[in-house]
Design an enzyme around this catalytic site. Structure first.
Site, PDB file in Angstrom:
ATOM      1  N   LYS A 191       0.852  -1.192   0.000  1.00 17.23           N
ATOM      2  CA  LYS A 191       0.000   0.000   0.000  1.00 17.23           C
ATOM      3  C   LYS A 191       0.888   1.241   0.000  1.00 17.23           C
ATOM      4  O   LYS A 191       1.493   1.593   1.003  1.00 17.23           O
ATOM      5  CB  LYS A 191      -0.912   0.056   1.230  1.00 17.23           C
ATOM      6  CG  LYS A 191      -1.967   1.149   1.049  1.00 17.23           C
ATOM      7  CD  LYS A 191      -2.569   1.660   2.327  1.00 17.23           C
ATOM      8  CE  LYS A 191      -1.804   2.796   2.949  1.00 17.23           C
ATOM      9  NZ  LYS A 191      -1.777   4.034   2.153  1.00 17.23           N
ATOM     10  N   GLU A 194      -1.361   7.435  -0.161  1.00 16.05           N
ATOM     11  CA  GLU A 194      -2.446   7.897  -1.035  1.00 16.05           C
ATOM     12  C   GLU A 194      -2.040   9.149  -1.811  1.00 16.05           C
ATOM     13  O   GLU A 194      -2.646   9.494  -2.817  1.00 16.05           O
ATOM     14  CB  GLU A 194      -3.702   8.161  -0.209  1.00 16.05           C
ATOM     15  CG  GLU A 194      -3.570   9.173   0.926  1.00 16.05           C
ATOM     16  CD  GLU A 194      -2.993   8.560   2.218  1.00 16.05           C
ATOM     17  OE1 GLU A 194      -2.336   7.492   2.162  1.00 16.05           O
ATOM     18  OE2 GLU A 194      -3.210   9.173   3.287  1.00 16.05           O
ATOM     19  N   GLY A 244       7.111   5.195   7.895  1.00 11.65           N
ATOM     20  CA  GLY A 244       6.246   6.356   8.048  1.00 11.65           C
ATOM     21  C   GLY A 244       6.496   7.018   9.380  1.00 11.65           C
ATOM     22  O   GLY A 244       7.583   6.894   9.953  1.00 11.65           O
ATOM     23  N   GLY A 249       3.404   4.334  13.292  1.00 11.17           N
ATOM     24  CA  GLY A 249       4.167   3.115  13.566  1.00 11.17           C
ATOM     25  C   GLY A 249       3.745   2.459  14.875  1.00 11.17           C
ATOM     26  O   GLY A 249       3.629   1.234  14.974  1.00 11.17           O
ATOM     27  N   GLU A 266      10.413   1.541  10.043  1.00 12.90           N
ATOM     28  CA  GLU A 266      11.383   2.622   9.770  1.00 12.90           C
ATOM     29  C   GLU A 266      10.641   3.924  10.013  1.00 12.90           C
ATOM     30  O   GLU A 266       9.738   4.274   9.246  1.00 12.90           O
ATOM     31  CB  GLU A 266      11.863   2.557   8.315  1.00 12.90           C
ATOM     32  CG  GLU A 266      12.629   1.310   7.951  1.00 12.90           C
ATOM     33  CD  GLU A 266      13.976   1.219   8.622  1.00 12.90           C
ATOM     34  OE1 GLU A 266      14.476   2.235   9.140  1.00 12.90           O
ATOM     35  OE2 GLU A 266      14.536   0.105   8.658  1.00 12.90           O
ATOM     36  N   CYS A 300      13.473  11.328   6.493  1.00  9.16           N
ATOM     37  CA  CYS A 300      13.709  10.754   7.818  1.00  9.16           C
ATOM     38  C   CYS A 300      15.138  11.039   8.270  1.00  9.16           C
ATOM     39  O   CYS A 300      15.406  11.157   9.455  1.00  9.16           O
ATOM     40  CB  CYS A 300      13.433   9.261   7.787  1.00  9.16           C
ATOM     41  SG  CYS A 300      14.370   8.400   6.526  1.00  9.16           S
ATOM     42  N   GLU A 400      10.320  16.055  15.070  1.00  8.17           N
ATOM     43  CA  GLU A 400      10.679  15.980  13.661  1.00  8.17           C
ATOM     44  C   GLU A 400       9.859  17.017  12.904  1.00  8.17           C
ATOM     45  O   GLU A 400       8.676  16.839  12.671  1.00  8.17           O
ATOM     46  CB  GLU A 400      10.338  14.570  13.159  1.00  8.17           C
ATOM     47  CG  GLU A 400      10.835  14.300  11.780  1.00  8.17           C
ATOM     48  CD  GLU A 400      10.378  12.945  11.278  1.00  8.17           C
ATOM     49  OE1 GLU A 400       9.204  12.595  11.483  1.00  8.17           O
ATOM     50  OE2 GLU A 400      11.198  12.248  10.674  1.00  8.17           O
TER      51      GLU A 400
HETATM   52  P1  NAD Z   1       2.447   8.399   7.756  1.00  6.12           P
HETATM   53  O1  NAD Z   1       2.797   7.619   8.953  1.00  6.12           O
HETATM   54  O2  NAD Z   1       1.383   9.422   7.864  1.00  6.12           O
HETATM   55  O3  NAD Z   1       1.987   7.438   6.585  1.00  6.12           O
HETATM   56  C1  NAD Z   1       2.797   6.366   6.103  1.00  6.12           C
HETATM   57  C2  NAD Z   1       1.915   5.315   5.467  1.00  6.12           C
HETATM   58  O4  NAD Z   1       1.070   4.763   6.469  1.00  6.12           O
HETATM   59  C3  NAD Z   1       0.989   5.833   4.371  1.00  6.12           C
HETATM   60  O5  NAD Z   1       0.886   4.863   3.355  1.00  6.12           O
HETATM   61  C4  NAD Z   1      -0.326   5.993   5.101  1.00  6.12           C
HETATM   62  O6  NAD Z   1      -1.462   5.906   4.235  1.00  6.12           O
HETATM   63  C5  NAD Z   1      -0.281   4.812   6.047  1.00  6.12           C
HETATM   64  N1  NAD Z   1      -1.132   4.930   7.225  1.00  6.12           N
HETATM   65  C6  NAD Z   1      -1.620   6.069   7.798  1.00  6.12           C
HETATM   66  N2  NAD Z   1      -2.374   5.741   8.876  1.00  6.12           N
HETATM   67  C7  NAD Z   1      -2.350   4.397   8.983  1.00  6.12           C
HETATM   68  C8  NAD Z   1      -2.930   3.464   9.899  1.00  6.12           C
HETATM   69  N3  NAD Z   1      -3.689   3.889  10.915  1.00  6.12           N
HETATM   70  N4  NAD Z   1      -2.685   2.155   9.726  1.00  6.12           N
HETATM   71  C9  NAD Z   1      -1.904   1.709   8.715  1.00  6.12           C
HETATM   72  N5  NAD Z   1      -1.347   2.541   7.807  1.00  6.12           N
HETATM   73  C10 NAD Z   1      -1.556   3.872   7.946  1.00  6.12           C
HETATM   74  O7  NAD Z   1       3.820   9.015   7.250  1.00  6.12           O
HETATM   75  P2  NAD Z   1       4.052  10.001   6.046  1.00  6.12           P
HETATM   76  O8  NAD Z   1       3.546  11.350   6.483  1.00  6.12           O
HETATM   77  O9  NAD Z   1       3.544   9.411   4.764  1.00  6.12           O
HETATM   78  O10 NAD Z   1       5.654  10.007   5.943  1.00  6.12           O
HETATM   79  C11 NAD Z   1       6.432  10.802   6.746  1.00  6.12           C
HETATM   80  C12 NAD Z   1       7.028  10.032   7.909  1.00  6.12           C
HETATM   81  O11 NAD Z   1       7.735   8.903   7.441  1.00  6.12           O
HETATM   82  C13 NAD Z   1       8.026  10.840   8.686  1.00  6.12           C
HETATM   83  O12 NAD Z   1       7.827  10.690  10.068  1.00  6.12           O
HETATM   84  C14 NAD Z   1       9.365  10.238   8.294  1.00  6.12           C
HETATM   85  O13 NAD Z   1      10.396  10.381   9.216  1.00  6.12           O
HETATM   86  C15 NAD Z   1       9.009   8.825   8.081  1.00  6.12           C
HETATM   87  N6  NAD Z   1       9.998   8.180   7.222  1.00  6.12           N
HETATM   88  C16 NAD Z   1      10.900   7.306   7.781  1.00  6.12           C
HETATM   89  C17 NAD Z   1      11.875   6.709   6.990  1.00  6.12           C
HETATM   90  C18 NAD Z   1      12.874   5.743   7.575  1.00  6.12           C
HETATM   91  O14 NAD Z   1      13.432   4.975   6.821  1.00  6.12           O
HETATM   92  N7  NAD Z   1      13.119   5.738   8.873  1.00  6.12           N
HETATM   93  C19 NAD Z   1      11.941   6.997   5.649  1.00  6.12           C
HETATM   94  C20 NAD Z   1      11.029   7.894   5.114  1.00  6.12           C
HETATM   95  C21 NAD Z   1      10.046   8.459   5.919  1.00  6.12           C
END
Ligand code: NAD
Length: 508
Positions: A191, A194, A244, A249, A266, A300, A400
């Site tokens: 997934k 979006e 994410g 997470g 991650e 990140c 962050e």
């Molecule tokens: P997010 O957590 O909002 O979303 C990530 C994914 O999770 C998306 O596909 C989203 O649709 C999905 N999601 C949202 N709510 C969910 C739920 N309740 N259950 C399951 N899935 C759900 O993150 P984002 O805003 O898309 O990305 C930014 C974040 O990602 C930042 O915190 C960044 O640090 C982190 N990030 C970490 C790394 C790493 O490798 N450590 C790399 C890139 C980004």
């Protein structure tokens, strides 16, 4: 704003919007209820993709397909060399299509086209590296258990893996996970965010073209609720690999707890770079500037905290401010652009709120601090921003921000630099700048983070694993450990000959 480097609208024509569908059991499907989600290019404000908006029905169907594909062995039972051959073909196809994929990566995320091209091309190397690993899945044998015993510890694929990815590096992050899961023999439901689904859909087509059996990789487009939640909680899923935010997470861990499935995370970071007076200050200033503005700080690994020795703090900050004025912000479609648009207006407001809160709390603005106007483009863009006088207890030093905002903190000793670096709930990456190898190694060993860079920033290699300490995540991606994440371990104890020592006494 007049003394910043801003590239106006390049006027490049935008392509017809991409129509994305789910990939379930080898076929491209709309959502059962016909719903779709539009994505406008954040920089240009124009429609660039219309994707099927999935719900529970699509998530369920995709998990069923992945489960069936795993259980009948159509992928997991294939020899490693055959799996490797397909992964290598995928890498070639990514290179063939990288221009088209990079264009949509840019249009949906707002990142510069030159950067997107680099990311897509480099991702092909992750597929090649994982292909090599597919041929070397090895466990242990035990030959010293006694003459009548032989032991084997086997490595097996975990099973069905849910892969959930964010919007900031949609294709790169997918490529840190999917080829390694496939190399291990797993089947997957993916997934994407979006906001940035298209390059994942394009990859789905390449997987089929490369000969991956149907049902081995399924793609469900949609939002975290409900699609991500179903993928995280479903009993037919064996593992969730998530990248994410830390908040989501933690929700994934709770959702997965119901079936105690394996979870790899991650998450975020608040990554410090420590600069000592004996460093090559020109290189350090350039790396700090790169570290904070790369991907508009929506990374990140963003180097959002710089810890500077007090003796050079003023000189170093002035250097970074000067370099910041030369970084080319602007139209992501202009190949000269180094920093593009933010992913959304709402995200821009969040960044601005962080900066204003720090100023209200006593920090001072050295540069930027507000939205950036790019002539001819609706935005959202944000100015390169340097905030000094930041105390370790301020939210700006701890949270962050995910924007082009640098917090400057001063230190006096190596011990203090290490303590400041560790004074965070995160532990993803950190950097140290010094010509003294002892200083660099003491910092590298003292800081609790998954990656330490010495006299460099953000160098990464498929060979070297990546992941976070503490609230930056659990598990590791890429490298040899990136494969191990997707493997289960099974012990096989074999008795040789007819040596079973009878337990039941039958003699009178
Ligand atoms: P997010 O957590 O909002 O979303 C990530 C994914 O999770 C998306 O596909 C989203 O649709 C999905 N999601 C949202 N709510 C969910 C739920 N309740 N259950 C399951 N899935 C759900 O993150 P984002 O805003 O898309 O990305 C930014 C974040 O990602 C930042 O915190 C960044 O640090 C982190 N990030 C970490 C790394 C790493 O490798 N450590 C790399 C890139 C980004």
């Amino acid at each position: 704003m007049r003394d910043l480097s801003i590239l106006p609208a390049a006027g490049a024509p935008l392509p017809e919007p991409f129509e994305g569908r789910h990939l379930i059991d080898g076929s491209w499907r709309p959502s059962a209820d016909g719903r779709t989600l539009d994505r406008l290019s954040p920089a240009h404000g124009a429609l660039v993709s219309r994707s099927a908006l999935g719900g529970e029905a699509e998530a369920e169907a995709a998990i069923r397909a992945a489960r069936a594909a795993f259980d009948d062995g159509r992928w997991s039972a294939r020899p490693g060399r055959e799996r490797a051959a397909i992964l290598l073909r995928v890498a070639d196809l990514i290179e063939r299509d990288h221009e088209r994929m990079a264009l949509w990566e840019t249009l949906e995320s707002g990142k510069p086209i030159t950067q997107a091209r680099g990311e897509v091309k480099r991702a092909a190397d992750l597929w090649r590296f994982a292909a090599g690993l597919a041929r070397g899945i090895v466990g242990e044998t035990h030959n010293a258990l006694g003459p009548d015993m032989l032991g084997a510890v086997l490595k097996e694929p975990v099973g069905v893996v849910s892969i959930i990815t964010p919007w900031n590096f949609p294709f790169w992050i997918l490529s840190q996970k999917l080829p390694f899961a496939l190399a291990a023999g797993c089947t997957c439901v993916v997934k994407p965010s979006e906001m940035t689904p298209t390059t994942t859909v394009m990859l789905g087509a390449l997987l089929l073209e490369a000969g991956l059996p149907e049902g081995v990789v399924n793609i469900v487009l949609g939002e975290g609720r409900p699609v991500g939640e179903v993928l995280a909680a479903h009993p037919a899923v064996d593992m969730v690999s998530f990248t994410g935010s830390t908040a989501v997470g933690k929700g994934i861990v709770r959702a997965a707890a119901g079936t105690l499935k394996k979870v790899a995370l991650e998450l975020g970071g608040k990554n410090p770079q420590a600069v000592f007076p004996d460093a090559d200050l020109e290189a350090a200033a350039d790396a700090v500037t790169f570290g904070v503005y790369f991907n508009v700080g929506q990374c990140c690994n963003s180097g959002s905290r710089v810890l500077v020795h007090r003796a050079i703090a003023e000189e170093f900050t002035a250097r970074v401010v000067d370099l910041s004025r030369h970084v080319r912000f602007g139209d992501p479609l202009d190949p000269r652009t180094q920093v593009g648009a933010l992913v959304s207006e709402a995200h821009g407001r969040k960044i601005h709120g962080h900066v204003q809160a720090a100023l209200a709390d006593g920090a001072t603005l050295r540069l930027g601090g507000g939205p950036l106007e790019v002539p001819g483009l609706p935005g959202p863009f944000y100015q390169p921003t340097v905030v000094e006088g930041v105390r370790p207890d301020m939210a700006l030093a701890r949270e962050e921000v995910f924007g082009p905002v640098l917090s400057v903190l001063a230190f006096d000793t190596l011990e203090e630099a290490i303590a400041l670096a560790n004074d965070a709930s995160y532990g993803l990456s950190a950097g140290v700048w010094s010509e003294n190898v002892h200083t660099c190694l003491a910092f590298a060993r003292g800081v609790r983070a998954g990656t330490i860079w010495t006299n460099t920033w953000m160098d990464g290699f498929p060979e070297m694993t990546f992941g976070g300490y503490r609230e930056s995540g659990q598990g590791r991606e890429i490298g040899r450990q990136g494969l191990e994440e997707f493997l289960e371990t099974k012990t096989v104890a074999m008795r040789l000959g007819r040596t079973w020592p009878r337990w039941v006494e039958t003699a009178p």
